[in-house]
Design a protein around this motif. Structure first.
Motif, PDB file in Angstrom:
ATOM      1  N   THR A  96       0.818  -1.222   0.000  1.00  0.00           N
ATOM      2  CA  THR A  96       0.000   0.000   0.000  1.00  0.00           C
ATOM      3  C   THR A  96       0.849   1.269   0.000  1.00  0.00           C
ATOM      4  N   SER A  97       0.212   2.359  -0.488  1.00  0.00           N
ATOM      5  CA  SER A  97       0.908   3.652  -0.457  1.00  0.00           C
ATOM      6  C   SER A  97       0.853   4.255   0.953  1.00  0.00           C
ATOM      7  N   ALA A  98       0.017   3.678   1.828  1.00  0.00           N
ATOM      8  CA  ALA A  98      -0.044   4.176   3.217  1.00  0.00           C
ATOM      9  C   ALA A  98       1.215   3.759   3.967  1.00  0.00           C
ATOM     10  N   LYS A  99       1.721   4.648   4.798  1.00  0.00           N
ATOM     11  CA  LYS A  99       2.879   4.310   5.630  1.00  0.00           C
ATOM     12  C   LYS A  99       2.381   3.472   6.821  1.00  0.00           C
ATOM     13  N   PRO A 100       3.263   2.692   7.459  1.00  0.00           N
ATOM     14  CA  PRO A 100       2.795   1.801   8.536  1.00  0.00           C
ATOM     15  C   PRO A 100       1.958   2.518   9.601  1.00  0.00           C
ATOM     16  N   GLU A 101       2.371   3.712   9.988  1.00  0.00           N
ATOM     17  CA  GLU A 101       1.608   4.437  11.014  1.00  0.00           C
ATOM     18  C   GLU A 101       0.199   4.739  10.515  1.00  0.00           C
ATOM     19  N   GLU A 102       0.106   5.039   9.211  1.00  0.00           N
ATOM     20  CA  GLU A 102      -1.205   5.350   8.624  1.00  0.00           C
ATOM     21  C   GLU A 102      -2.068   4.087   8.550  1.00  0.00           C
ATOM     22  N   VAL A 103      -1.403   2.954   8.245  1.00  0.00           N
ATOM     23  CA  VAL A 103      -2.147   1.687   8.207  1.00  0.00           C
ATOM     24  C   VAL A 103      -2.744   1.407   9.584  1.00  0.00           C
ATOM     25  N   LYS A 104      -1.946   1.652  10.608  1.00  0.00           N
ATOM     26  CA  LYS A 104      -2.398   1.420  11.985  1.00  0.00           C
ATOM     27  C   LYS A 104      -3.625   2.272  12.311  1.00  0.00           C
ATOM     28  N   GLU A 105      -3.647   3.467  11.765  1.00  0.00           N
ATOM     29  CA  GLU A 105      -4.780   4.367  12.031  1.00  0.00           C
ATOM     30  C   GLU A 105      -6.055   3.909  11.316  1.00  0.00           C
ATOM     31  N   VAL A 106      -5.869   3.330  10.120  1.00  0.00           N
ATOM     32  CA  VAL A 106      -7.025   2.945   9.303  1.00  0.00           C
ATOM     33  C   VAL A 106      -7.743   1.708   9.866  1.00  0.00           C
ATOM     34  N   PHE A 107      -6.968   0.783  10.436  1.00  0.00           N
ATOM     35  CA  PHE A 107      -7.566  -0.467  10.914  1.00  0.00           C
ATOM     36  C   PHE A 107      -7.694  -0.490  12.435  1.00  0.00           C
ATOM     37  N   SER A 108      -8.761  -1.142  12.884  1.00  0.00           N
ATOM     38  CA  SER A 108      -8.956  -1.164  14.342  1.00  0.00           C
ATOM     39  C   SER A 108      -8.110  -2.257  14.990  1.00  0.00           C
ATOM     40  N   ARG A 109      -7.940  -3.393  14.282  1.00  0.00           N
ATOM     41  CA  ARG A 109      -7.162  -4.488  14.900  1.00  0.00           C
ATOM     42  C   ARG A 109      -5.908  -4.758  14.081  1.00  0.00           C
ATOM     43  N   VAL A 110      -4.773  -4.373  14.588  1.00  0.00           N
ATOM     44  CA  VAL A 110      -3.521  -4.671  13.887  1.00  0.00           C
ATOM     45  C   VAL A 110      -2.533  -5.294  14.850  1.00  0.00           C
ATOM     46  N   ILE A 111      -1.638  -6.118  14.300  1.00  0.00           N
ATOM     47  CA  ILE A 111      -0.543  -6.675  15.095  1.00  0.00           C
ATOM     48  C   ILE A 111       0.714  -5.957  14.586  1.00  0.00           C
ATOM     49  N   PRO A 112       1.333  -5.155  15.431  1.00  0.00           N
ATOM     50  CA  PRO A 112       2.441  -4.339  14.909  1.00  0.00           C
ATOM     51  C   PRO A 112       3.756  -5.087  14.695  1.00  0.00           C
ATOM     52  N   ASP A 167       9.062  -2.439  11.992  1.00  0.00           N
ATOM     53  CA  ASP A 167      10.384  -1.931  11.565  1.00  0.00           C
ATOM     54  C   ASP A 167      10.599  -2.152  10.071  1.00  0.00           C
ATOM     55  N   HIS A 168       9.995  -3.196   9.519  1.00  0.00           N
ATOM     56  CA  HIS A 168      10.168  -3.497   8.101  1.00  0.00           C
ATOM     57  C   HIS A 168       9.044  -2.897   7.273  1.00  0.00           C
ATOM     58  N   GLY A 169       8.211  -2.079   7.916  1.00  0.00           N
ATOM     59  CA  GLY A 169       7.103  -1.457   7.182  1.00  0.00           C
ATOM     60  C   GLY A 169       5.887  -2.346   7.087  1.00  0.00           C
ATOM     61  N   THR A 170       5.875  -3.433   7.871  1.00  0.00           N
ATOM     62  CA  THR A 170       4.768  -4.391   7.773  1.00  0.00           C
ATOM     63  C   THR A 170       3.859  -4.325   8.998  1.00  0.00           C
ATOM     64  N   VAL A 171       2.565  -4.338   8.735  1.00  0.00           N
ATOM     65  CA  VAL A 171       1.574  -4.394   9.813  1.00  0.00           C
ATOM     66  C   VAL A 171       0.663  -5.573   9.477  1.00  0.00           C
ATOM     67  N   THR A 172       0.383  -6.397  10.460  1.00  0.00           N
ATOM     68  CA  THR A 172      -0.533  -7.511  10.189  1.00  0.00           C
ATOM     69  C   THR A 172      -1.942  -7.091  10.599  1.00  0.00           C
TER      70      THR A 172
END
Ligand code: ATP
Ligand code: MG
Length: 433
Positions: free
Chosen positions: A73-89, A93-98
């Motif tokens: 995605t073009s969203a940065k990891p911090e932005e991904v975290k904001e968009v989703f309610s349930r994430v595993i961080p 460090d590698h730009g990946t959010v589950t």
């Protein structure tokens, strides 16, 4: 003219090579889990680009089942975290959010920059990219550098983005480094092993230039983190056709860096499709100590190593020498009931004579319920200690073993009274000595 007719005419012109292959191509995947759809949609609705990348588009095009879905995605990891309610961080460090959706875990990764963005060494220094094309350039082989963007949630329709000729290479059944193979291997030499592994799992060839560069980077590949090597080697050995991968490893000079001596690869191919069985089928030509050293160096798990070593240790046994029913029982007892099926499988893969006869003899002895271990005997240590009186100790074990040997010869002796009688005759004989 409707959109379908237009697409048809365009595709016809492309197939006649009147028009070049477009980088974007309309495509509806055969299946897409709801969780993945929702991740794509949520990111798109928040104003970001989102693509399914890597293994999934490749496997759709190959008609294979998809292992796991990765989203770029073009969203940065911090932005991904904001968009989703349930994430595993994990992997932040590698730009990946589950992202967890409907019990499916989907890895969402910000577009990466730089060719080695996927290798651990390059992760910290390489920032994020703004384009999917750059993200795809950071991948290893063209077939893995295809992305898919959803355009219609209801029908599941969308577009494939294929800037590096991955679709064509899938058609040709070949692995080719993205843009420049030497650059790809220099950025992350583990890709040499990944090429061997993916050729085996996908039943593909390696394109000539890429193969040439693999040999140049084999030494560097052997120096990669052993954990990464072990994962790829395991996948290679568990492939439907490991021979393709093993031949490549040998060709580029990697095989002897991992294992000193190997059996003919056909044996590995014929062995059961499980890691310990395949490892044993490849390594039984070495002595146990050597195999133990290799497995330890490559950090294979203890459970895997234990089974492999047991199989290698018993690989000297030849089925044709096990003739009598009592010998069959002794064989099962000696090898162990948990290992015997795997050993028979290895013997069959080696095409040793009389394996089938031995297999059915083993099956009928096991079905008869006869005892194979000391624990299965009708009497236990306490009875033996009682019979021995003060002279217990290590002799108890030895006597139980002796009793088991008698029972293996004659299973009907496994009755309490019979064994007590045998025991008393044994202890009096011992006393006389
Ligand atoms: P599998 O079907 O076995 O999961 P895969 O191709 O999906 O195979 P993964 O290890 O899951 O392999 O990696 C996912 C994707 O990430 C790959 O398709 C590839 O695009 C990219 N990738 C993984 N490792 C590397 C690497 N070392 N260098 C470059 N790209 C890589
Ligand atoms: Mg994958």
């Amino acid at each position: 003219m409707g959109p379908n007719t237009l697409t048809f005419i365009l595709q016809l012109l492309i197939s006649w090579k009147v028009l070049p292959e477009p980088v974007r191509r309309a495509y509806t995947p055969p299946s897409l889990p709801d969780g993945v759809k929702r991740v794509l949609l949520t990111l798109q609705e928040a104003g970001y680009e989102a693509y399914v990348v890597g293994g999934a588009p490749r496997d759709w095009l190959l008609g294979r089942p998809v292992n796991d879905y990765d989203v770029a995605t073009s969203a940065k990891p911090e932005e991904v975290k904001e968009v989703f309610s349930r994430v595993i961080p994990v992997g932040l460090d590698h730009g990946t959010v589950t992202v967890v959706f409907a019990n499916t875990a989907i890895e969402v990764t910000a577009f990466r920059r730089g060719g080695n963005a996927l290798s651990p060494a390059g992760r910290e220094s390489d920032g994020y990219s703004d384009t999917i094309e750059e993200d795809l350039a950071a991948r290893d082989f063209t077939i893995n550098a295809i992305a898919w963007q959803m355009s219609d949630e209801k029908s599941g329709a969308g577009f494939l983005v294929d800037p590096y000729g991955g679709i064509e290479d899938i058609g040709e059944g070949q692995l080719r480094g993205v843009v420049n193979a030497a650059h790809r291997f220099r950025e992350d030499p583990l890709r040499v092993l990944r090429a061997c592994r993916q050729a085996a799992t996908l039943d593909m060839q390696v394109e000539a230039q890429t193969l040439e560069e693999m040999a140049n980077f084999a030494d560097d590949c052997a120096l990669c983190a052993v954990e990464r090597i072990m994962v790829e080697l395991s996948k290679l050995l568990e492939a439907a056709n490991p021979t393709i991968g093993l031949e490549l490893l040998e060709k580029v000079g990697l095989l002897k860096k991992f294992f000193p001596k190997t059996a003919p690869f056909e044996i590995c191919l014929k062995a059961k499709r499980a890691l310990p069985n395949r490892l044993a089928a490849l390594l039984f030509v070495n002595d146990v100590k050597t195999v133990e050293k290799s497995l330890k160096k490559l950090k294979f798990s203890k459970a895997v190593a234990t089974l492999v070593l047991s199989l290698v240790n018993h690989s000297q046994i030849t089925p044709s020498t096990i003739e009598r029913a009592a010998d069959v029982r002794r064989f099962v007892s000696h090898v162990g009931e948990d290992v015997v099926a795997e050993l028979l499988d290895l013997m069959a893969a080696r095409e040793l004579s009389d394996v089938e006869t031995l297999s059915s003899a083993v099956a009928s002895e096991r079905a008869s319920g006869c005892p194979f271990t000391v624990a299965d005997l009708a009497i236990g240590g306490s009875e033996v200690m009682k019979a021995l009186g003060s002279r217990g100790g290590p002799r108890v074990g030895a006597i139980l073993k002796e009793l088991l040997d008698r029972v293996l010869e004659e299973p009907r002796l496994n009755e309490r009274n019979e064994l007590l009688e045998l025991l008393s005759s044994m202890t009096t004989t011992t006393e006389k000595c």
